[in-house]
Design an enzyme around this catalytic site. Structure first.
Site, PDB file in Angstrom:
ATOM      1  N   GLY D  11     127.718  60.384  17.160  1.00  0.00           N
ATOM      2  CA  GLY D  11     128.663  61.221  16.427  1.00  0.00           C
ATOM      3  C   GLY D  11     128.499  61.043  14.927  1.00  0.00           C
ATOM      4  N   CYS D 150     141.128  59.743   8.377  1.00  0.00           N
ATOM      5  CA  CYS D 150     140.557  60.038   7.058  1.00  0.00           C
ATOM      6  C   CYS D 150     141.616  60.587   6.098  1.00  0.00           C
ATOM      7  CB  CYS D 150     139.393  61.000   7.196  1.00  0.00           C
ATOM      8  SG  CYS D 150     139.746  62.523   8.087  1.00  0.00           S
TER       9      CYS D 150
END
EC number: 1.2.1.38
Lengths: 343, 343, 343, 343
Positions: D11, D150
């Site tokens: 990923g 994030c």
């Protein structure tokens, strides 16, 4: 610690030289010079350097002494600065010129391609090309180094191994694509975001200056086209060449592997499958790699040679640092470890 | 055929006015004025108009007579031109002003937000807002029309129906995103492609001038933030509001449908699913649509109102043409038929 | 009103056909067919069509009768559909095929480039090329029209006038750049935004299928390279050619003007100066123009021919509509009036 | 040398962990695990790693022992893996989880935001937040580390110093923008380049999961909106807050400087002038910096707090490496020296 001075440090190539020197374990930046931004903070112009430096740009009239001098100047200005600063020209300092002033050794060729950039004739042949893959030995002792143009560097890395093996017919078409940072940091209407965004702009359909470097170094007749595409950084060249005789892919692969198998910054990328099976700059931004690859038509005659790099790195500042590393006998990857990003 | 003159025709809004007028079946362009490009071909500056016109830019000192005058000028210059050209101010010509000079009716407010753009006081309240969805009747007879700012137009179309229904608490935060064409066609360093590309630049964290228009027209206290994102055209506003009392999505939907169900250029976009379930400018570029949508938190108190448009179309030139169509009693879609692209 | 059916209407070319037909004054869309999206709203897939249609995609098993049938299908499927629907193949309906199934008349060539797309042999030569600039007369009565590939169309428009004048040496290198919409609407990893954004991806270094169309139509030996660059729409081809004898720019210009001076959708763009002096797709998106230009080296031997278009418009759907307009004797610009945007 | 294993290494976050570990002087990568790409070369998926590794992806069923285990997995899978691998859960290995499974300590909150991601209840509170600026001491001895989301990381770094100083009113609106890499490497139609390019897509107008982390860690009531904009990497959050009492800019500046003046990866960016006077991710890509800044309205009441980072770096993988450096007592910048690029 080696001391360094950077002229033209507010430009894009100069800013990249600064970034790399500030991260280099063996170098200290003594001064960053800029005519336009003298007195301003370096990290005001190059905000990525916040936290990495408190330097203020100094005017570029007077170049302080240092062990190495980087000239990230417009064409014509490097020669002018050296002419006006005989102490530099005569000192023991290493001069790494990132402008075009000393790339072409033949004076007529230089004047044809750079009519406005005069240079002292006696210096024209004193610069060693900043091309480690080919001139590594000469660079180890060179005090004047002329770093190739960004698109030229890509094309030369793609062409040279095959030209040296005398495999190619002499006429080669080089189709180059480039991002907007190659146009520099000066505000021009054609470089406005609204005008440049989404461009596929053939700004040099013939006679781009970088073709002269490719021709000079390979002996081929290079006909180059340059197109600006949507990107900030990144250069890709497609060299359309023909082999003198039918050739097999594995032969090409072998030649490139022999040329670059031990190189720290050239990777041979020519895969059968995969999303990134041929070189493209997307994954090279910020890195000093030049990826080189090829494709061959079924008859084995037509070759598409492909090279990609970041124009401010292996196409300029990064290559200059690599040359310095070679010159100083350091590991060539010193200060150039960034591997590039995906995605 | 109605005759039209465009001042500031070399700019981005002016170029868009020209494009739309050249394609309008009922209008002839008499002159395109530009201080900077007088004497140059129009299609040299706006290359999309190649084949559509042979016009040459005329200087903007002397404005020729026409039935309609579009002022696509910098703030302050529209008022100046009208002051210097009493024959225009007094003529029967329709004046459609795309600058900010007559957007704010309150003089103190105007001076606060546009301290450098003076205007004759007696004119301040003579302009009908170029907002057909709200001022259609007044526009039918208006000879002075002031087209709203691009982000203001989006915000006003999102806010007004709910403000008019007295549903919202008075404090609203408007988070606006815009492309680079909103910065105009002048070469500035911060607008260079290399600097502006990939930006998420909060250029107005407080006090952007468009918030005054939204406040003036809705009675709300609007606090606006403006961010430049990667795009050439396109504006999107997110209005963070609260309802006075819990509200249901179907009520919101009904209010918007009642407000805009018959509007030719406002679409209500608030779907449960799908890639484009809320408004975004990507599919609106070149069209005159403003898409308006909303989302509601589970408690029914917090509203996110969203509007998107092309800043040069419904956020400027296209809206001006729509106003002209209203003024002349023509179909409002005349010359504005382009539906937008996917993908 | 002419009735139309579109097969493959959920794809990018099909969606563009729909958009153009919905805005066409002389056509009614009877059905939009899609295997994948049958039962879904058309404007759920193509959100730009909100407000323009309430159509629901119908399954593509059974094709309803209509005056004109657009096949915006994958390669191989057009032929399959026609084979399975003899009533269509035999009806009087006009069939406009946007797939590659009938582009190559020579069967061996077709099988070489499209080994998986079989077609009834007896049909291979019954389609008139959807190339109005060259086959206008035949198109006026054609009931089977095969629209060229996007990059092929650009290359053919650049090459044909010079090939017809027998000016070129037979070997031509075509360097094509294309946006991501040319890869279609199917979710593939290599087309993810994170992977495709910023790409300069040489996806076809040799043997791209569009080279066969260019070769077939011009008699030249075309060697094509295709690179995906950062764009959604847009194709640009650079043809690297040589003239048999030295030639002057004004001669080239004259030949192109004679070929295209009266064409509604081909503009000759070859200026000495200016930001957009050579063709590029940025200003063509959504329009049906193909801009064609050239540059000549000082010796008059090397020609760089350049063409640009929107791959979904003049490179596909728009060109198909133009063909329909020709076929019906309508103005060729009908429904194709959008002029393109700047910036 | 510390040995490391990365799960989910194909990923985008996992690839970034790999890149950083391969360049880390004190760590050796023992295995890169991937369900989908087991048996494939790592540099086939992450082409930037060519020349840096010859690793082959291993299947993720059986996790080999190592000193540190990075879990770059989908939500729910980290907990599942730990449950199925008691030897890991009980071993002395350091587990750095980059999924959301252990970010929220309150179980009801976790189930509300991640209804499908079950986790062993007894583990819910055993993970130390991977937030060195706040939990540095705890991290020095932590064997289970949960790296924040994030957008949450950006918001928390902007909000926490002011929340801790009890300066803010409790209701805060967070407007987040993000690039496409945050959507992961799986091929979905909405993430196709043609669909995602140029987007301003409000994909979470209410209730985005990262708001829960911000609320949990600051005690504020956070209402978050998330919009996808044109970028591959990069997150920017705008926090619209109010101070309890009027406050001065210099006070805000002082608080942030006290909080972050000695931090290696948080820079306070709040300048009066300049192109990059407030935080934006453009200059942070590939670096581990989070830039934090603010603007204040003239009344001193309304605060716009701004934070920017690279979602795969300080917003994920880079932050995880920083946590490892803290845990091991190494210099926090080790392996994270990249300074970011300009332009």
């Amino acid at each position: 610690m080696l001391t360094a001075v950077v002229v033209g440090a507010a430009g894009y190539v100069g800013g990249e030289v600064l970034r790399l020197l500030l991260g280099h374990p063996n170098v200290t930046v003594r001064a960053a010079l800029s005519r336009t931004f003298a007195g301003h903070r370096v990290d005001g112009v190059h905000p990525n350097l916040r936290g990495a430096t408190n330097l203020i740009f100094a005017p570029s009239d007077d170049i302080p002494a240092s062990d190495v001098l980087f000239l990230a100047t417009e064409h014509g200005r490097s020669a002018e600065l050296l002419s006006r600063s005989p102490h530099i020209a005569q000192s023991a300092a290493i001069v790494i010129d990132l402008s075009a002033d000393f790339r072409l050794t033949d004076e007529a060729l230089h004047q044809g391609y750079y009519p406005k950039a005069q240079r002292p004739l006696e210096w024209a042949t004193t610069f060693v090309p900043g091309w480690p893959e080919r001139h590594r030995e000469a660079l180890r002792t060179a005090n004047r180094i002329s770093v190739p143009g960004c698109m030229a560097m890509a094309g030369m890395l793609a062409l040279h191994p095959l030209a040296a093996a005398d495999i190619l017919e002499p006429d080669v078409i080089v189709d180059a694509k480039t991002g907007s940072s190659g146009s520099g940091a000066t505000a021009l209407e054609q470089n406005l975001h609204a005008e440049r965004s989404g461009a596929m702009r053939v700004f040099a359909p013939h006679g781009h200056r970088h073709e002269a470097e490719m021709a000079q170094s390979t002996g081929l007749r290079v006909h180059m086209t340059a197109t600006g595409v949507e990107a900030v950084r990144g250069v890709q060249v497609l060299c359309h060449a023909r082999s003198r005789e039918p050739i097999e892919a594995r032969t090409l692969y072998r030649i490139y592997r022999e040329a670059y198998g031990n190189e720290p910054f050239v990777r041979v990328v020519a895969q059968r499958q995969g999303r990134y099976r041929l070189p493209e700059p997307k994954i090279l931004l910020g890195s000093n790699y030049c990826d080189v690859g090829f494709a061959l038509d079924p008859e084995g005659h037509r070759l598409t040679l492909i090279a990609a790099l970041d124009n401010l790195m292996k196409g300029g500042a990064g290559n200059g640092i690599q040359c310095l590393n070679v010159r100083m006998g350091w590991s060539e990857r010193l200060g150039l470890e960034f591997q590039g990003l995906h995605p």
